[in-house]
Write an enzyme that holds these catalytic residues in place. Structure first.
Site, PDB file in Angstrom:
ATOM      1  CG  HIS A  64      -1.894  -1.193   1.388  1.00  0.00           C
ATOM      2  ND1 HIS A  64      -2.013  -1.875   2.505  1.00  0.00           N
ATOM      3  CD2 HIS A  64      -2.888  -1.349   0.372  1.00  0.00           C
ATOM      4  CE1 HIS A  64      -3.039  -2.553   2.174  1.00  0.00           C
ATOM      5  NE2 HIS A  64      -3.633  -2.406   1.145  1.00  0.00           N
TER       6      HIS A  64
ATOM      7  CE  LYS B 129     -14.943  -7.281   5.338  1.00  0.00           C
ATOM      8  NZ  LYS B 129     -14.289  -6.725   4.089  1.00  0.00           N
TER       9      LYS B 129
ATOM     10  NE  ARG C 239      -2.953  -7.383  -4.710  1.00  0.00           N
ATOM     11  CZ  ARG C 239      -3.609  -8.068  -3.724  1.00  0.00           C
ATOM     12  NH1 ARG C 239      -3.246  -8.319  -2.769  1.00  0.00           N
ATOM     13  NH2 ARG C 239      -4.988  -8.245  -4.125  1.00  0.00           N
TER      14      ARG C 239
ATOM     15  CB  SER D 191      -4.247  -6.765   4.909  1.00  0.00           C
ATOM     16  OG  SER D 191      -4.241  -5.334   4.184  1.00  0.00           O
TER      17      SER D 191
END
Ligand code: COA
Length: 160
Positions: free
Chosen positions: A17, A41, A90, A129
């Site tokens: 990031h 969430k 990516r 992540s």
């Protein structure tokens, strides 16, 4: 003033990031990094913890502002008069999801904001992540893949 937005869950922010943020900060006058998503969430870090880590990690970039928002990305874009939304790509596997999201969002933008895709630096193309949290939770080495202060926060959360 040209405003660029980079949104994500950033749970937590990684060097992947950071690579996108540093490059995106050169694309406009202001880059807003926005922690987005749903408070209900299940995230490992709270909204506040995530934005706080991003603020510290981007303190060397004078035109970067950090925010958080619950709701539609397009609503944020319209409310804040964003000119362009940056997304990191990516691998080709990201592409299908990204184009679908970009096209849906394009319908919802009031003033035709652009989506700009930046290719992630290959060093971090495998980083996400979730993979960071999984490897760390099982005592694997993630040094160099997250900013130092994120590593410290992970250690604090896991009482290491
Ligand atoms: N380097 C490292 N990791 C990267 C990366 C990069 N350059 N780019 C993406 N990733 C990782 C992220 O950390 C994330 O990992 P995780 O799934 O393990 O948490 C994963 O790749 C997916 O990233 P992304 O597609 O950016 O998802 P996100 O969950 O971080 O953010 C939002 C997605 C918030 C931008 C999107 O859900 C959104 O717009 N939400 C608002 C609601 C909305 O408008 N929905 C309608 C959209 S049409």
């Amino acid at each position: 003033m040209k405003k660029v937005l980079y949104a994500g869950a950033f749970d937590p922010i990684t060097k992947g990031h950071m690579d996108i943020i540093e490059r995106a900060s050169k694309l406009g006058d202001q880059l807003i990094v926005c922690v987005m998503g749903n408070r209900s969430k299940n995230h490992f870090f709270t909204f506040e913890e995530r934005s706080d880590m991003i603020k510290k990690c981007t303190s060397h970039l004078p035109n970067v502002e950090v925010d958080f928002f619950e709701g539609l990305l397009a609503d944020y874009v319209n409310m804040h008069q964003i000119d362009a939304v940056v997304r990191g790509l990516r691998a080709t596997t990201d592409f299908e999801y990204e184009i679908q999201m970009a096209q849906m969002n394009a319908r919802l933008y009031d003033k035709g904001a652009e989506t700009i895709f930046l290719m992630t630096t290959p060093t971090y193309s495998f980083v996400s992540s979730s993979i960071i949290k999984e490897v760390f939770s099982l005592n694997g080495d993630i040094e160099g893949l997250v900013p130092d202060l994120v590593l410290e926060e992970l250690k604090r959360k896991y009482n290491r």
